[in-house]
Design a protein around this motif. Structure first.
Motif, mmCIF file in Angstrom:
data_model
loop_
_atom_site.group_PDB
_atom_site.id
_atom_site.type_symbol
_atom_site.label_atom_id
_atom_site.label_comp_id
_atom_site.label_asym_id
_atom_site.label_seq_id
_atom_site.Cartn_x
_atom_site.Cartn_y
_atom_site.Cartn_z
ATOM 1 N N ALA A 4 0.828 -1.206 0.000
ATOM 2 C CA ALA A 4 0.000 0.000 0.000
ATOM 3 C C ALA A 4 0.866 1.261 0.000
ATOM 4 C CB ALA A 4 -0.914 -0.010 1.223
ATOM 5 N N GLU A 5 0.295 2.330 -0.559
ATOM 6 C CA GLU A 5 1.024 3.611 -0.613
ATOM 7 C C GLU A 5 1.376 4.125 0.779
ATOM 8 O OE1 GLU A 5 2.308 5.368 -3.190
ATOM 9 O OE2 GLU A 5 1.790 3.601 -4.357
ATOM 10 N N ASN A 6 0.559 3.755 1.777
ATOM 11 C CA ASN A 6 0.836 4.230 3.140
ATOM 12 C C ASN A 6 1.261 3.090 4.074
ATOM 13 O OD1 ASN A 6 -1.611 2.894 3.483
ATOM 14 N ND2 ASN A 6 -2.402 4.406 4.942
ATOM 15 N N ILE A 40 14.534 0.297 4.426
ATOM 16 C CA ILE A 40 14.421 1.669 4.950
ATOM 17 C C ILE A 40 14.589 2.666 3.807
ATOM 18 C CG2 ILE A 40 15.414 3.405 6.495
ATOM 19 C CD1 ILE A 40 16.321 1.046 8.306
ATOM 20 N N ASP A 41 15.577 2.433 2.940
ATOM 21 C CA ASP A 41 15.828 3.351 1.832
ATOM 22 C C ASP A 41 14.614 3.480 0.912
ATOM 23 O OD1 ASP A 41 18.384 3.810 2.802
ATOM 24 O OD2 ASP A 41 19.376 2.482 1.351
ATOM 25 N N THR A 46 10.086 6.696 -1.001
ATOM 26 C CA THR A 46 8.707 6.740 -1.507
ATOM 27 C C THR A 46 7.768 7.473 -0.550
ATOM 28 O OG1 THR A 46 8.231 4.553 -0.559
ATOM 29 C CG2 THR A 46 8.974 4.622 -2.866
ATOM 30 N N GLY A 47 8.301 8.017 0.526
ATOM 31 C CA GLY A 47 7.478 8.799 1.454
ATOM 32 C C GLY A 47 6.559 7.988 2.329
ATOM 33 N N ARG A 48 6.856 6.696 2.457
ATOM 34 C CA ARG A 48 6.043 5.853 3.337
ATOM 35 C C ARG A 48 6.526 5.982 4.781
ATOM 36 N NH1 ARG A 48 6.354 2.500 -1.383
ATOM 37 N NH2 ARG A 48 4.294 1.814 -2.091
ATOM 38 N N GLY A 87 7.494 11.206 4.569
ATOM 39 C CA GLY A 87 6.824 10.122 5.275
ATOM 40 C C GLY A 87 6.911 10.300 6.781
ATOM 41 N N ALA A 88 5.877 9.872 7.472
ATOM 42 C CA ALA A 88 5.887 9.955 8.927
ATOM 43 C C ALA A 88 6.954 9.018 9.490
ATOM 44 C CB ALA A 88 4.512 9.574 9.473
ATOM 45 N N GLU A 89 7.459 9.362 10.658
ATOM 46 C CA GLU A 89 8.435 8.515 11.335
ATOM 47 C C GLU A 89 8.072 8.458 12.814
ATOM 48 O OE1 GLU A 89 12.648 8.824 10.192
ATOM 49 O OE2 GLU A 89 13.085 8.920 12.338
ATOM 50 N N LEU A 90 8.229 7.285 13.391
ATOM 51 C CA LEU A 90 7.875 7.101 14.795
ATOM 52 C C LEU A 90 8.959 6.286 15.479
ATOM 53 C CD1 LEU A 90 5.527 7.397 16.949
ATOM 54 C CD2 LEU A 90 4.827 5.091 16.241
#
Length: 195
Positions: A4-6, A40-41, A46-48, A87-90
Motif C-alpha cells: 500500500a502507498e501508506n 528503509i531506503d 517513496t514517502g512511506r 513520510g511519517a516517522e515514529l
C-alpha cells in the motif's frame, strides 16, 4: 504482491547490542543488515512511514539495557533516521517482545494514520519480529515479514533441545505464514513492490 502507498515499515530492535556474539551466540543470515537498510531506503524514498522500535531491556546483564552503548541503534539505522521524504516517522520503545506493548501506542498510531498494512524487519526473527507480527495479525493488520531482513541466534529450549539459528528462524517463518498471522516473503519482493 501489493504494498500500500501508506504501508508502514516496522524496523524492530536493530541495535548494537545484538553484535555482541559472546552474549548471544551464533547467528544466521549475515545479509540481514543490508536487506534492512534497503527496505528503509525504499520506504523513505517513496514517502512511506517508518517505525523504529528499540528494546530497552530491564535486565542488568543485557547488551540492550538502557544507558549501555548496545542499546543504541546500529550505525546504518541511526544514519537513516529522520531522512524520509515526507513520510511519517515514529520511535517506539519497549521492554517486552511486542512493539504493540511499547510507548507510544503503536496500534493507536497506525490507526490514527489510517494504516492497515505493515512490513516487519529486524532482530530477532523468532522473538520480537515474530511477536510483533503475530499481534499485528491478531489486531487485523495485513502483515508482511521480510524474512531475509531478519536474523536470530542459536537457541536452547526444553528437554535439552537445541536448534540452530537457521532452524529457529525457519520454524518462526512456518508458524507465521502457515498460521495465517503474516505473509513471509523475501526482501526483494517487498522492494520491487514498494519501489
Amino acid at each position: 504482491m501489493e504494498i500500500a502507498e501508506n504501508a508502514a515499515l516496522v524496523v524492530v530492535d536493530v541495535q548494537k547490542g545484538f553484535d555482541e556474539a559472546g552474549f548471544w551466540g551464533p547467528r544466521n543470515n549475515p545479509e540481514a543488515d543490508d536487506n534492512i537498510a534497503s527496505l528503509i531506503d525504499v520506504w523513505q524514498a517513496t514517502g512511506r512511514p517508518v517505525v523504529f522500535v528499540r528494546h530497552d531491556s530491564r535486565k542488568p546483564e543485557s547488551p540492550l539495557r538502557t544507558g549501555y552503548v548496545g542499546n543504541g541503534f546500529k550505525e546504518y539505522v541511526e544514519r537513516r533516521r529522520g531522512k524520509g521524504v515526507g513520510g511519517a516517522e515514529l520511535l517506539v520503545t519497549k521492554t517486552v517482545n511486542s512493539a504493540f506493548y511499547g510507548t507510544p501506542d503503536l496500534d493507536a498510531w497506525l490507526k490514527g494514520e489510517g494504516i492497515s498494512q505493515f512490513v516487519v524487519a529486524g532482530i530477532q526473527t523468532n522473538m520480537c519480529v515474530e511477536t510483533t507480527a503475530r499481534m499485528g495479525g491478531n489486531l487485523g493488520y495485513d502483515v508482511v515479514v521480510a524474512y531475509d531482513a531478519t536474523h536470530t541466534f542459536d537457541l536452547e529450549g526444553p528437554f535439552g533441545w537445541r536448534r540452530s539459528a537457521d532452524e529457529v528462524a525457519q520454524a518462526s517463518a512456518v508458524s507465521l505464514h502457515g498460521g495465517g498471522f503474516a505473509r513471509v516473503v523475501a526482501t526483494k519482493e517487498v522492494v520491487d513492490a514498494a519501489g
